[in-house]
Design a protein around this motif. Structure first.
Motif: not given
Length: 67
Positions: A6-23
């Motif tokens: 989770m983005d510490p500056a915005d709790s609605n923003t999450l980052i994850t990955g598989a073979k690429r990065v997703w937001r």
């Protein structure tokens, strides 16, 4: 295994990955690819830089690190 941060500056923003990065910027309702396929292996680590939340560090199963 799923890696998600989770983005510490915005709790609605999450980052994850598989073979690429997703937001998501809407708490997971919609997701956008923010990278191309990295090195063909799965993401094994995701971190947001503490000094700048727009900077991501991603590790893969092949041992590569991307910024």
């Amino acid at each position: 295994m799923v890696f998600i941060v989770m983005d510490p500056a915005d709790s609605n923003t999450l980052i994850t990955g598989a073979k690429r990065v997703w937001r998501t910027k809407d708490a997971g309702k919609t997701w956008t690819a923010v990278s191309d396929v990295l090195d063909g292996s799965f993401v094994s680590a995701v971190a947001i830089a503490p000094s700048e939340s727009r900077t991501l560090y991603v590790g893969t199963e092949k041992g590569a690190i991307f910024r």
